[in-house]
Design an enzyme around this catalytic site. Structure first.
Site, short mmCIF file in Angstrom:
data_model
loop_
_atom_site.label_atom_id
_atom_site.label_comp_id
_atom_site.label_asym_id
_atom_site.label_seq_id
_atom_site.Cartn_x
_atom_site.Cartn_y
_atom_site.Cartn_z
CG HIS A 120 40.61 49.07 61.26
ND1 HIS A 120 39.83 50.20 61.38
CD2 HIS A 120 39.97 48.10 61.94
CE1 HIS A 120 38.75 49.92 62.10
NE2 HIS A 120 38.81 48.64 62.46
CD GLU A 165 38.51 50.54 67.96
OE1 GLU A 165 38.55 49.31 68.05
OE2 GLU A 165 37.43 51.17 67.87
CG ASN A 294 37.10 54.56 67.05
OD1 ASN A 294 37.04 55.65 66.49
ND2 ASN A 294 37.72 53.51 66.53
#
Ligand code: IFM
Length: 455
Positions: A120, A165, A294
């Protein structure tokens, strides 16, 4: 009639290591790119850093007890790579692993499934010094780290997510430079995107070889729900361009083993993609068990010129961004739950057979504790209710949606915005580290207890 979710639906909350852990220099952890970036003047509001954050490293028990009280079935957290493998290569740091082992044990004792993300955004600084994600070697190092983490924690983790992401890592980190490591080089950003995909595929293989068959493998993407401002061919082409560099740059290699031809064409002049080697796409498309999504707000585009610097290579002189209508969160992000429904339905059609999880969804508001110590956040409750409502509609429309993780459990370090933006359903007073469940936490606990929304 209430809007109930299927039996076995997973009700979670999510966090990330650098945003909550603190203990930045404890027990063998070395700096990541976010430690370096946040210490660079002018990068993070207020000069905030993740040095202490929500001090979760020292408050795991208290935090897991809160999760239990809320009735969470799952908790999504990330591992700090430089805590587990300090230099990004070579031996593990036993104390770092012990921390995550302890967290997983607390969760299991509380009846909560541990959902671990390996990356992350906090690359060990040594790997950035060696070139970072634009270099192929970083993908190889990531697979090594995945294998080490899997060997050490494989008996405790229910779901492994390789990356969170990767769009942000590639395009905010190496393109627009608003995230660590703060580089502004479109060619490097596209190389980074490919090497993140490759790292995902290599890590998926390393995980599969080391974890029990019952463990699930996943990837989390911040897919863009894109709307053209009009039905004109020019605006439709602007939407196609952003879809290529925001969504299909990950979806096509991972699920179809191919690079989008229009993306390659749109980015001629920036790169020739010669860094994609024979066999890479086969590795990248290693099968996984689910896709994490997300979603926060839609992206509205039209033909035109975008503000600079744009995080979308190949688009700045062709695409302009328009604000979506509607109310705004404290991030100034428009609230639009239909965008979530649109995205889920698109994925139902494009990726049949791939189970979906909403791995982040939530909103920042300017919350504060009132004189009685309560934190009332009706806007967040309305946001969550609307988005869970959209998820429920998607289920009714045949989307194979398995769970929902709200962002975030705790107020935390919101990257370049520092501590000024509060996404938590639990308020954190950063001076005392006191945790106070907001009204939204109680509301979410009731949703979980009921198995859905009151209607
Ligand atoms: O806080 C971030 C998180 O780390 C990644 N997804 C978006 C969140 C809100 O900006």
């Amino acid at each position: 009639m209430n809007a109930l979710f299927p039996d076995g639906f997973r009700w979670g909350a999510a966090t990330a290591a650098y945003q909550i852990e603190g203990a930045a220099a404890e027990d063998g952890r070395t700096p990541s790119i976010w430690d370096t970036f946040s210490r660079t003047s002018g990068t993070v509001r207020n000069g905030d850093t993740g040095d202490i954050a929500a001090d979760h490293y020292h408050r795991v028990r208290e935090d897991v007890a809160l999760m239990k009280e809320l009735g969470l079935t799952d908790y999504r957290f990330s591992l700090s790579w430089s805590r587990v493998q300090p230099t990004g290569r070579g031996p593990v740091n036993q104390k770092g692993l012990d921390f995550y082992r302890g967290l997983a044990d607390e969760l299991l004792d509380a009846g909560i499934r541990p959902v671990a993300t390996l990356y992350h955004w906090d690359l060990p600084q040594e790997l950035e010094d060696a070139g970072g994600w634009p270099e192929r070697e970083t993908a190889e190092r990531f697979a090594e780290y995945a294998g080490l983490a899997a060997e050490a924690l494989g008996d405790r983790i229910a779901t492994w997510t390789t990356l969170n992401e990767p769009w942000c890592t590639a395009f905010l980190g190496y393109g627009s430079g608003v995230h660590a490591p703060g580089r502004t080089d479109d060619a490097a950003a596209l190389r980074a995107a490919h090497h993140l995909n490759l790292g995902h595929g290599l890590a998926a293989r390393a995980l599969r070889a080391a974890v029990p068959a019952s463990a699930e493998l996943s990837l989390t993407l911040n897919l863009h729900s894109i709307r053209p401002v009009s039905s004109s061919p020019e605006d439709a082409d602007a939407a196609r361009r952003i879809d290529a560099v925001a969504n299909r740059i990950f979806l096509d290699p991972v699920f179809h083993g191919r690079l989008p031809a229009d993306l390659v064409e749109d980015t001629t002049g920036i790169t020739d993609w010669a860094f994609v080697r024979d066999g890479d796409l086969e590795v990248i498309s290693t099968p996984i068990d689910s896709l994490g999504i997300n979603y926060y707000t839609p992206t509205v585009v039209g033909a035109g010129v975008s503000e600079s610097p744009s995080p979308y290579p190949g688009a700045p002189d062709r695409v302009r961004f328009e604000p979506a209508p509607g109310s705004r969160t404290a991030m100034d992000w428009p609230v639009d739950a239909d965008g979530l429904h649109e995205l889920l339905v698109r994925l139902r059609d494009e990726l049949p057979g791939v189970p979906l999880m909403i791995t982040e969804n939530g909103a920042a508001y300017d919350d504060y504790a009132d004189p009685e110590g309560a934190v009332h956040d009706p806007e967040r409750v309305a946001y969550l209710d609307a988005h869970l409502g959209a998820a429920h509609r998607a289920l009714a429309d045949g989307v194979d949606l398995r769970g929902y993780f709200l962002w975030s459990l705790l107020d935390n370090f919101e990257w370049a915005y520092g501590y000024g933006k509060r996404f938590g359903i639990v308020h954190v007073d950063f001076a005392s580290q006191r945790r106070t469940p907001k009204d939204s936490a109680r509301w979410y606990a009731e949703v979980i207890r009921r198995g859905g929304l009151a209607r």
